[in-house]
Design a protein around this motif. Structure first.
Motif, PDB file in Angstrom:
ATOM      1  N   ARG A  33       0.837  -1.206   0.000  1.00  0.00           N
ATOM      2  CA  ARG A  33       0.000   0.000   0.000  1.00  0.00           C
ATOM      3  C   ARG A  33       0.872   1.257   0.000  1.00  0.00           C
ATOM      4  NH1 ARG A  33      -3.204  -0.756   5.165  1.00  0.00           N
ATOM      5  NH2 ARG A  33      -4.260   1.180   4.575  1.00  0.00           N
ATOM      6  N   TYR A  35       2.946   4.376  -2.006  1.00  0.00           N
ATOM      7  CA  TYR A  35       2.407   5.209  -3.087  1.00  0.00           C
ATOM      8  C   TYR A  35       2.644   4.617  -4.477  1.00  0.00           C
ATOM      9  CZ  TYR A  35       6.706   7.758  -4.563  1.00  0.00           C
ATOM     10  OH  TYR A  35       7.939   8.112  -5.073  1.00  0.00           O
ATOM     11  N   LEU A  38      -0.248   2.243  -5.109  1.00  0.00           N
ATOM     12  CA  LEU A  38      -1.515   2.953  -5.243  1.00  0.00           C
ATOM     13  C   LEU A  38      -1.594   3.695  -6.574  1.00  0.00           C
ATOM     14  CD1 LEU A  38      -1.823   4.361  -1.609  1.00  0.00           C
ATOM     15  CD2 LEU A  38      -2.870   2.288  -2.553  1.00  0.00           C
ATOM     16  N   GLU A 237      -2.388   6.912   5.467  1.00  0.00           N
ATOM     17  CA  GLU A 237      -3.034   8.115   4.928  1.00  0.00           C
ATOM     18  C   GLU A 237      -2.033   8.964   4.152  1.00  0.00           C
ATOM     19  OE1 GLU A 237      -5.905  11.827   6.359  1.00  0.00           O
ATOM     20  OE2 GLU A 237      -5.244  10.308   7.804  1.00  0.00           O
ATOM     21  N   ARG A 240      -1.483   7.462   0.753  1.00  0.00           N
ATOM     22  CA  ARG A 240      -2.612   7.774  -0.136  1.00  0.00           C
ATOM     23  C   ARG A 240      -2.514   9.217  -0.637  1.00  0.00           C
ATOM     24  NH1 ARG A 240      -5.489   4.602   3.686  1.00  0.00           N
ATOM     25  NH2 ARG A 240      -6.130   6.463   4.833  1.00  0.00           N
ATOM     26  N   ASN A 244      -2.155  10.451  -4.489  1.00  0.00           N
ATOM     27  CA  ASN A 244      -3.074  11.418  -5.088  1.00  0.00           C
ATOM     28  C   ASN A 244      -2.306  12.527  -5.802  1.00  0.00           C
ATOM     29  OD1 ASN A 244      -5.322  10.048  -4.132  1.00  0.00           O
ATOM     30  ND2 ASN A 244      -5.553  11.326  -2.321  1.00  0.00           N
TER      31      ASN A 244
END
Length: 256
Positions: A33, A35, A38, A237, A240, A244
């Protein structure tokens, strides 16, 4: 082309964020998980993740790390995207902060005191500048068709004020290192035809002491604990949030 290669250190690998990436070396502490994973999922890319905890620019460019080949060896020229998060271990950034968080009697032991030496950190910052440029140059040469993105570090200290248990002097030194790493990373990107994703700038209000942290607080006894995210490293977090930022850069800035 859908090949995506992720290069870098623990700030990209995601130590302690479960689950561990299948087939990854134990010492890489590479999360499924982080970056890169993701980003690959969001953009539909085929990921080759060679990020490795403890990596320096030398491990990206030419040195083996725990028997693994240099990270740039993963590049074969067919990449559409390469991300790079590196440089902090060259200058002892997180080790300096971890040493500063230890109880006072330990902080002053000679090896740990050396980690907190401002003069040594300044010399290492000066030395890492050409190394970051060389990373950009080599990656661009080996992956000529790829979009190359340097991704700098998430913010690890409050922009102002105290950061207990760190002293004011250690906190100021940490801020100086972080600011210079950001500057040097951006300069390396600009100087080699790459781009930079400014994770540090985007996370100013999400430092470990904030209400919504993207990185973890330091530990008074910073030893790795299985199943726990590493001190002064991204949490789930935070990963994530970085993903993004990378996805937004790719989608909003075609060709850069």
């Amino acid at each position: 082309m859908t090949r995506y290669v992720a290069l870098g250190s623990s700030m990209a690998a995601g130590p302690g964020i479960p689950p561990t990436a299948p087939g990854s070396p134990l010492l890489a502490m590479r999360s499924q998980r982080n970056y890169p994973h993701l980003v690959a999922q969001r953009l539909g890319l085929d990921l080759v993740d060679v990020t490795y905890s403890g990596a320096t620019t030398a491990h990206v460019l030419g040195e083996s790390q725990h028997g693994e080949p240099p990270q740039v060896d993963a590049l074969d020229g067919s990449e559409s995207l390469v991300t790079v998060t590196i440089g902090g271990n060259d200058v002892g950034y997180v080790p300096m902060l971890c040493a500063a968080a230890l109880p006072a009697p330990l902080r002053w032991l000679p090896p740990l005191r050396g980690m907190r030496d401002a003069g040594a950190r300044e010399r290492e910052l000066a030395a890492v500048a050409p190394k970051l440029i060389e990373v950009g140059r080599v990656v661009r040469a080996r992956a000529p068709l790829a979009r190359v993105l340097f991704v700098d570090y998430l913010t690890l200290l409050p922009p102002q004020g105290s950061a207990p248990p760190l002293s004011a002097g250690d906190t100021d030194l940490g801020r100086r290192i972080a600011a210079e790493l950001e500057r040097l990373t951006a300069a390396a990107a600009e100087g080699t035809g790459a781009a930079v994703v400014c994770a540090g700038q985007a996370s100013r209000e999400h430092h470990p002491w904030s209400a919504q942290p993207w990185t973890n607080l330091p530990s008074r006894f910073p030893v790795p604990i299985p199943g726990h995210t590493a001190p002064l490293h991204p949490n789930a977090e935070g990963m994530r949030a970085v993903a993004n930022l990378v996805v937004a850069h790719v989608e909003e800035r075609p060709g850069t």
